[in-house]
Scaffold this motif. Structure first.
Motif, PDB file in Angstrom:
ATOM      1  N   GLU A  44       2.935  13.920   1.039  1.00  0.00           N
ATOM      2  CA  GLU A  44       3.927  14.415   1.719  1.00  0.00           C
ATOM      3  C   GLU A  44       5.002  14.744   0.599  1.00  0.00           C
ATOM      4  O   GLU A  44       6.118  15.256   1.069  1.00  0.00           O
ATOM      5  N   ARG A  45       4.834  14.860  -0.605  1.00  0.00           N
ATOM      6  CA  ARG A  45       5.872  15.042  -1.647  1.00  0.00           C
ATOM      7  C   ARG A  45       5.696  16.720  -2.066  1.00  0.00           C
ATOM      8  O   ARG A  45       4.476  16.791  -2.486  1.00  0.00           O
ATOM      9  N   GLY A  74      -5.221  14.772  -5.133  1.00  0.00           N
ATOM     10  CA  GLY A  74      -4.539  15.100  -4.181  1.00  0.00           C
ATOM     11  C   GLY A  74      -3.513  16.244  -4.075  1.00  0.00           C
ATOM     12  O   GLY A  74      -2.609  16.305  -3.398  1.00  0.00           O
ATOM     13  N   VAL A  75      -3.768  16.740  -5.368  1.00  0.00           N
ATOM     14  CA  VAL A  75      -2.564  17.986  -5.530  1.00  0.00           C
ATOM     15  C   VAL A  75      -3.169  19.155  -4.665  1.00  0.00           C
ATOM     16  O   VAL A  75      -4.324  19.485  -4.772  1.00  0.00           O
ATOM     17  N   GLU A  76      -2.296  19.653  -4.012  1.00  0.00           N
ATOM     18  CA  GLU A  76      -2.536  20.702  -3.039  1.00  0.00           C
ATOM     19  C   GLU A  76      -1.924  22.079  -3.575  1.00  0.00           C
ATOM     20  O   GLU A  76      -0.550  21.979  -3.632  1.00  0.00           O
ATOM     21  N   ARG A  77      -2.391  23.278  -3.542  1.00  0.00           N
ATOM     22  CA  ARG A  77      -1.597  24.333  -3.883  1.00  0.00           C
ATOM     23  C   ARG A  77      -1.147  25.092  -2.746  1.00  0.00           C
ATOM     24  O   ARG A  77      -1.951  25.231  -1.643  1.00  0.00           O
ATOM     25  N   LEU A  78      -0.158  25.551  -2.728  1.00  0.00           N
ATOM     26  CA  LEU A  78       0.578  26.247  -1.650  1.00  0.00           C
ATOM     27  C   LEU A  78       0.842  27.528  -2.015  1.00  0.00           C
ATOM     28  O   LEU A  78       1.094  28.182  -3.008  1.00  0.00           O
ATOM     29  N   GLY A  79       0.927  28.601  -0.730  1.00  0.00           N
ATOM     30  CA  GLY A  79       1.179  30.081  -0.953  1.00  0.00           C
ATOM     31  C   GLY A  79      -0.021  30.726  -0.872  1.00  0.00           C
ATOM     32  O   GLY A  79      -0.872  30.661  -1.817  1.00  0.00           O
ATOM     33  N   GLU A  80      -0.362  31.607   0.031  1.00  0.00           N
ATOM     34  CA  GLU A  80      -1.238  32.514   0.196  1.00  0.00           C
ATOM     35  C   GLU A  80      -0.754  33.840   0.965  1.00  0.00           C
ATOM     36  O   GLU A  80       0.092  33.897   1.831  1.00  0.00           O
ATOM     37  N   LYS A  81      -1.301  34.822   0.124  1.00  0.00           N
ATOM     38  CA  LYS A  81      -0.922  36.165   0.888  1.00  0.00           C
ATOM     39  C   LYS A  81      -1.150  36.491   2.188  1.00  0.00           C
ATOM     40  O   LYS A  81      -2.345  36.070   2.685  1.00  0.00           O
ATOM     41  N   GLY A  82      -0.388  36.797   3.116  1.00  0.00           N
ATOM     42  CA  GLY A  82      -0.988  37.240   4.495  1.00  0.00           C
ATOM     43  C   GLY A  82      -0.355  35.901   5.470  1.00  0.00           C
ATOM     44  O   GLY A  82      -0.394  35.971   6.612  1.00  0.00           O
ATOM     45  N   GLU A  83      -0.122  34.800   4.940  1.00  0.00           N
ATOM     46  CA  GLU A  83       0.451  33.638   5.898  1.00  0.00           C
ATOM     47  C   GLU A  83       1.984  33.893   6.422  1.00  0.00           C
ATOM     48  O   GLU A  83       2.672  34.441   5.891  1.00  0.00           O
ATOM     49  N   ASP A 114       0.892  -1.168   0.003  1.00  0.00           N
ATOM     50  CA  ASP A 114      -0.100   0.045  -0.048  1.00  0.00           C
ATOM     51  C   ASP A 114       0.929   1.086  -0.095  1.00  0.00           C
ATOM     52  O   ASP A 114       0.748   2.300  -0.807  1.00  0.00           O
ATOM     53  N   ARG A 115       2.045   1.183   0.728  1.00  0.00           N
ATOM     54  CA  ARG A 115       2.690   2.491   0.982  1.00  0.00           C
ATOM     55  C   ARG A 115       3.562   2.568  -0.335  1.00  0.00           C
ATOM     56  O   ARG A 115       3.627   3.790  -0.932  1.00  0.00           O
ATOM     57  N   ASP A 116       4.112   1.555  -1.056  1.00  0.00           N
ATOM     58  CA  ASP A 116       4.367   1.578  -2.396  1.00  0.00           C
ATOM     59  C   ASP A 116       3.633   2.138  -3.289  1.00  0.00           C
ATOM     60  O   ASP A 116       3.953   2.873  -4.311  1.00  0.00           O
ATOM     61  N   ARG A 117       2.406   1.658  -3.262  1.00  0.00           N
ATOM     62  CA  ARG A 117       1.282   1.990  -4.473  1.00  0.00           C
ATOM     63  C   ARG A 117       1.185   3.464  -4.177  1.00  0.00           C
ATOM     64  O   ARG A 117       0.973   4.069  -5.336  1.00  0.00           O
ATOM     65  N   ASP A 118       1.050   4.081  -2.948  1.00  0.00           N
ATOM     66  CA  ASP A 118       0.865   5.462  -2.891  1.00  0.00           C
ATOM     67  C   ASP A 118       1.999   6.427  -3.485  1.00  0.00           C
ATOM     68  O   ASP A 118       1.914   7.342  -4.113  1.00  0.00           O
ATOM     69  N   VAL A 158       1.607  11.359 -10.319  1.00  0.00           N
ATOM     70  CA  VAL A 158       0.724  12.480 -10.389  1.00  0.00           C
ATOM     71  C   VAL A 158       1.501  13.701 -10.512  1.00  0.00           C
ATOM     72  O   VAL A 158       1.600  14.955 -11.213  1.00  0.00           O
ATOM     73  N   GLY A 159       2.764  13.535  -9.623  1.00  0.00           N
ATOM     74  CA  GLY A 159       3.710  14.677  -9.576  1.00  0.00           C
ATOM     75  C   GLY A 159       4.242  15.043 -10.940  1.00  0.00           C
ATOM     76  O   GLY A 159       4.600  15.959 -11.407  1.00  0.00           O
TER      77      GLY A 159
END
Length: 229
Positions: free
Chosen positions: A215-216, A168-177, A114-118, A125-126
């Motif tokens: 986590e990547r 599972g793609v997450e966008r990073l970076g927001e003004k004010g953080e 399961d870990r290797d599959r993820d 996806v990356g």
């Protein structure tokens, strides 16, 4: 002078001294005893009585065989039976230990698979996200310029970002953080007015958003930062 004559010896002369005459009827009693050897004397009781056994019976009176006594069902198991039971217990314990070891190995194998599959999924996806980074940067720039307020291009951009989000793609970076070196890359350090609650280095502009899958970290967000006064 007296002359001994052998012919004058009588039976009385040959009888041992002290021996009395043989009782009358002795021969008859012996004959009777010989003729009825198996019959006890009349009026008496035999000391032992034996019965004829079946096949395998002892040939001697009083001998041990399977007909002489019944087996005792309550007697303790023999030494051989005890050794056999101990061997079976040892075998059962060994089999149980083998089964537990196989089960643990299977659980570890499943977790590893399961870990290797993820990992493989996130890597795939990356790779797609990395190839789409120029397109995503253009979408971000157009949104910052106000060109994605409405229209078909705005709908296409929203659909693309929605599809990446399902993978599972997450966008990073927001003004004010607050600036976080693990997810932010500071390209410029400027002087800017920060909110009163800001206590550390703060992001004041997102030049290029970053993206993360699980986590990547695909790319850190490229930002401009400022320090509080």
């Amino acid at each position: 002078m007296t002359t001994s004559d052998p012919q004058g010896v009588t039976p009385e002369d040959l009888t041992p001294e002290g021996a009395g005459p043989e009782p009358a009827g002795a021969d008859q009693g012996a004959g009777a005893a010989g003729g009825n050897a198996g019959t006890p004397p009349q009026g008496g009781s035999p000391k032992h009585t034996y019965y004829e056994g079946g096949a395998g019976a002892s040939a001697e009176p009083g001998g041990d065989d399977e007909y002489d006594h019944a087996p005792d069902r309550d007697e303790a198991p023999s030494q051989h039976e005890g050794a056999a039971l101990a061997e079976e217990d040892t075998m059962a314990a060994t089999l149980l230990a083998d089964l537990q070891r196989l089960q643990a190995e299977y659980v570890n194998y499943k977790k590893r698979v399961d870990r290797d599959r993820d990992v493989i999924r996130h890597a795939a996806v990356g790779g797609v996200v990395e190839s789409l980074l120029p397109v995503l940067d253009d979408i971000h720039s157009a949104r910052e310029a106000g060109a994605l307020e409405e229209g078909p291009f705005a709908a296409i951009a929203e659909k693309l970002e929605s599809i990446l989000g399902r993978f599972g793609v997450e966008r990073l970076g927001e003004k004010g953080e607050e600036f976080d070196p693990t997810v932010h890359e500071a390209l410029m350090h400027v002087e800017a007015e920060l909110p009163e609650e800001a206590t550390g280095t703060t992001v004041v502009q997102v030049i290029q958003p970053g993206y993360r899958i699980g986590e990547r970290l695909v790319r850190a967000a490229r930002v401009s930062v400022a320090d509080p006064a």
